[in-house]
Design a protein around this motif. Structure first.
Motif, short mmCIF file in Angstrom:
data_model
loop_
_atom_site.label_atom_id
_atom_site.label_comp_id
_atom_site.label_asym_id
_atom_site.label_seq_id
_atom_site.Cartn_x
_atom_site.Cartn_y
_atom_site.Cartn_z
N GLY A 63 0.79 -1.23 0.00
CA GLY A 63 0.00 0.00 0.00
C GLY A 63 0.82 1.28 0.00
N HIS A 64 2.13 1.18 -0.14
CA HIS A 64 2.95 2.40 0.05
C HIS A 64 2.63 3.53 -0.92
CE1 HIS A 64 6.11 5.19 0.85
NE2 HIS A 64 6.59 5.05 -0.37
N SER A 65 2.63 3.24 -2.21
CA SER A 65 2.41 4.33 -3.18
C SER A 65 0.99 4.89 -3.06
CB SER A 65 2.65 3.82 -4.60
OG SER A 65 3.99 3.37 -4.69
N VAL A 66 0.04 3.99 -2.81
CA VAL A 66 -1.34 4.45 -2.69
C VAL A 66 -1.53 5.28 -1.41
CG1 VAL A 66 -3.71 3.63 -2.32
CG2 VAL A 66 -2.35 2.73 -4.18
N THR A 67 -0.90 4.85 -0.32
CA THR A 67 -0.98 5.63 0.92
C THR A 67 -0.35 7.01 0.72
OG1 THR A 67 -0.86 3.60 2.21
CG2 THR A 67 -0.35 5.64 3.38
N SER A 99 3.63 7.83 5.06
CA SER A 99 3.31 6.46 4.62
C SER A 99 4.33 5.46 5.17
CB SER A 99 3.27 6.42 3.09
OG SER A 99 3.23 5.10 2.64
N ALA A 100 5.61 5.85 5.16
CA ALA A 100 6.65 4.94 5.67
C ALA A 100 6.51 4.74 7.18
CB ALA A 100 8.03 5.49 5.33
N LEU A 101 6.16 5.81 7.90
CA LEU A 101 6.04 5.70 9.36
C LEU A 101 4.84 4.85 9.77
CD1 LEU A 101 6.82 9.42 10.41
CD2 LEU A 101 8.33 7.44 10.66
N THR A 102 3.72 5.03 9.09
CA THR A 102 2.51 4.31 9.48
C THR A 102 2.47 2.89 8.91
OG1 THR A 102 1.36 5.35 7.65
CG2 THR A 102 1.05 6.35 9.82
N GLY A 103 3.40 2.58 8.02
CA GLY A 103 3.42 1.24 7.44
C GLY A 103 4.46 0.36 8.09
N LYS A 104 4.27 -0.98 7.90
CA LYS A 104 5.26 -1.92 8.41
C LYS A 104 6.38 -2.01 7.38
CE LYS A 104 5.22 -6.77 10.00
NZ LYS A 104 6.60 -6.92 9.69
N ARG A 105 7.59 -2.22 7.85
CA ARG A 105 8.72 -2.40 6.95
C ARG A 105 9.52 -3.60 7.40
NH1 ARG A 105 6.20 0.23 4.44
NH2 ARG A 105 6.52 2.19 3.34
N SER A 106 10.41 -4.08 6.53
CA SER A 106 11.20 -5.26 6.89
C SER A 106 12.03 -4.97 8.14
CB SER A 106 12.10 -5.67 5.73
OG SER A 106 12.87 -4.57 5.29
N TYR A 107 12.34 -3.71 8.41
CA TYR A 107 13.20 -3.36 9.55
C TYR A 107 12.45 -2.72 10.71
CZ TYR A 107 12.68 1.03 7.01
OH TYR A 107 12.14 2.10 6.36
N LYS A 108 11.13 -2.54 10.57
CA LYS A 108 10.38 -1.90 11.67
C LYS A 108 8.89 -2.25 11.61
CE LYS A 108 8.53 2.56 10.29
NZ LYS A 108 7.24 2.05 10.08
N ASP A 109 8.23 -2.10 12.76
CA ASP A 109 6.78 -2.28 12.80
C ASP A 109 6.10 -0.98 12.40
OD1 ASP A 109 5.48 -4.59 13.24
OD2 ASP A 109 6.13 -4.73 15.35
N ARG A 110 4.76 -1.03 12.25
CA ARG A 110 4.08 0.24 11.96
C ARG A 110 4.04 1.07 13.24
NH1 ARG A 110 0.12 -0.74 8.78
NH2 ARG A 110 0.39 -2.96 8.50
N PHE A 111 4.17 2.38 13.10
CA PHE A 111 4.13 3.26 14.26
C PHE A 111 2.70 3.75 14.49
CE2 PHE A 111 8.78 4.57 13.30
CZ PHE A 111 9.23 3.42 13.92
N ASP A 112 2.36 3.95 15.78
CA ASP A 112 1.01 4.45 16.08
C ASP A 112 0.97 5.98 15.90
OD1 ASP A 112 2.35 5.53 18.21
OD2 ASP A 112 1.44 4.22 19.73
N ARG A 113 -0.19 6.52 16.17
CA ARG A 113 -0.41 7.94 15.94
C ARG A 113 0.61 8.82 16.68
NH1 ARG A 113 -5.85 11.27 16.24
NH2 ARG A 113 -4.90 13.31 16.27
N GLU A 114 0.75 8.50 17.96
CA GLU A 114 1.61 9.34 18.80
C GLU A 114 3.05 9.37 18.28
OE1 GLU A 114 2.75 9.50 23.48
OE2 GLU A 114 1.29 8.01 22.82
N LYS A 115 3.55 8.18 17.99
CA LYS A 115 4.94 8.10 17.55
C LYS A 115 5.11 8.77 16.17
CE LYS A 115 8.96 5.27 17.54
NZ LYS A 115 9.68 4.15 17.99
N THR A 116 4.15 8.49 15.27
CA THR A 116 4.23 9.07 13.92
C THR A 116 4.24 10.59 13.98
OG1 THR A 116 3.03 7.16 13.05
CG2 THR A 116 3.06 9.14 11.67
#
Ligand SMILES: [Fe+2]
Ligand SMILES: [Fe+2]
Ligand SMILES: [Fe+2]
Ligand SMILES: [Fe+2]
Length: 425
Positions: free
Chosen positions: A230-234, A347-364
């Motif tokens: 969903g990265h490009s669409v997000t 989009s990168a912060l709210t999404g999961k990546r191979s090196y990290k989980d998705r971040f919640d609202r506060e962290k993002t």
């Protein structure tokens, strides 16, 4: 996201060229082979007695993209051998790719069987066999020439094998061409690119078809892993949301829409092990990764308007000039460019990546605010995201969920098709 592609953003017909350029960047062999197969097939279509049984433009586009499934399966080495048995994976992916993401859905099955012999397709009474047989024949000729087979040997081989392997009438057309024209030499000596480009320039596609090609391109990049589906669409939805908040005129919304969708297409040139690296990238790997923006720029140059080109290729630039690839200073970055840059980070912060989980609202929002404080991104845009966070996430979920379903059903279809292919395949 019900937007269309404006003709002043990209000439609709240029989308086909953009797709083929992108695949060239992934692996040159893949699209050069596709172009040579297109050239051979188009020559055959000029003289084949039953040419009216196929639609010429459809046939040529199928030829151009016939091995697109290899993008996913890395079977390129194997399928470029003359006698290759293990070709199921790329045929299946290619078929599913066109079925799900292109305007060629109705003929996509021709790709599933593009390595099947004419005998089997006849026995199966496969309705698209005129398409699949022609791709098969043109494909085998190209592989034979590439592996150094001489013209006379090729003619003999085609005539010997024609009953079983190929459609006889197509073989007759091809051997006639080999004897009477310079087709063999043109393929052998790589005189095909200009001819194929001219043919592609003559393709006429509708706005809906253009949209489907655009999606095909974006999915080719994002479907690398379930995390990036969903990265490009997000990024696009977030960009449009910010454009809306800033009351940008429709014409700019359309540019943002296109640019945000294709901003990462340059990733097609980046090796998977770097894209999917689970740890921290080394300095060298990071430099390679950063190269994706220059590739995006290279791919879009000459095909889209300057505005769109800049919005897409400046998405990693920062207001303090610390971004890449050019270190463009903030006062030179337009609102549209700033918007897509912030949306990409969101989009990168709210999404999961191979090196990290998705971040919640506060962290993002925390990270975005810190970047704004450091003078890297636009503070107003960050606050607009913060204020509309829930609505924005609702829109994103609404658009990305069906894509995840598509991703899953494509993979389920893949398993099913692979288990049910006819024996010879
Ligand atoms: Fe193939
Ligand atoms: Fe092929
Ligand atoms: Fe990027
Ligand atoms: Fe991105």
């Amino acid at each position: 996201m019900k937007r269309m592609i404006r003709e002043d953003t990209i000439d609709l017909d240029h989308l086909v060229l953009l797709c083929s350029r992108s695949l060239r960047l992934y692996d040159r062999r893949l699209i050069d082979h596709g172009e040579r197969v297109t050239m051979i097939a188009s020559n055959i279509l000029d003289v084949w007695e039953r040419r009216d049984s196929v639609d010429r433009q459809t046939m040529l586009l199928l030829c151009l993209f016939h091995d697109i499934g290899a993008y996913k399966t890395e079977e390129i080495d194997r399928m470029l051998e003359f006698e290759s048995n293990r070709v199921h994976e790329h045929s299946t992916y290619g078929y599913l790719f066109l079925k799900y993401f292109s305007p060629l859905e109705s003929v996509s099955e021709a790709l599933l069987y593009h390595h099947m012999s004419a005998k089997v397709s006849r026995e199966m009474n496969f309705p698209l066999r005129d398409y699949s047989n022609l791709i098969h024949l043109a494909d085998r000729m190209d592989v034979a020439v590439a592996t150094g087979m001489g013209k006379e040997e090729l003619i003999a081989l085609l005539e010997e094998n024609s009953e079983e392997q190929f459609d006889m009438t197509q073989v007759r057309s091809l051997t006639g061409l080999l004897r009477e024209t310079a087709l063999y030499e043109d393929i052998r000596d790589n005189h095909f690119h200009e001819c194929v480009l001219a043919q592609l320039h003559r393709c006429r596609i509708t706005a809906d078809e253009a949209m489907a090609y655009l999606k095909m391109l974006v999915f080719t990049v994002d479907f690398h892993s379930p995390d990036t589906v969903g990265h490009s669409v997000t990024t696009t939805i977030t960009s449009l949301y910010l454009a809306e908040q800033n009351h940008l005129p429709d014409v700019q919304m359309d540019r943002i829409f296109f640019a945000a969708l294709v901003h990462d297409i340059g990733k097609i040139a980046i090796p998977t092990e770097i894209l999917e690296n689970p740890g921290k990238l080394s300095f060298e790997q990071m430099e390679i990764m950063k190269g994706h923006v220059s590739y995006t720029e290279e791919l879009l140059t000459g095909l889209v308007s300057t505005d769109v080109l800049q919005i897409a290729s400046r998405h990693h630039e920062k207001l303090d000039g610390s971004g890449y690839p050019h270190g463009v200073p903030g006062d030179a970055l337009s609102t549209c460019e700033r918007i897509v840059g912030v949306a990409d980070i969101f989009s990168a912060l709210t999404g999961k990546r191979s090196y990290k989980d998705r971040f919640d609202r506060e962290k993002t929002i925390g990270i975005l605010r810190e970047m704004a404080r450091d003078g890297k991104i636009d503070r107003t845009l960050v606050e607009q995201i913060s204020a509309g966070y829930d609505e924005l996430m609702r829109r994103i979920t609404e658009a990305v969920q069906p894509m995840m379903e598509t991703y899953r059903s494509l993979h389920a279809d893949f398993e099913y098709v692979m288990a049910h292919l006819p024996d010879e395949q």
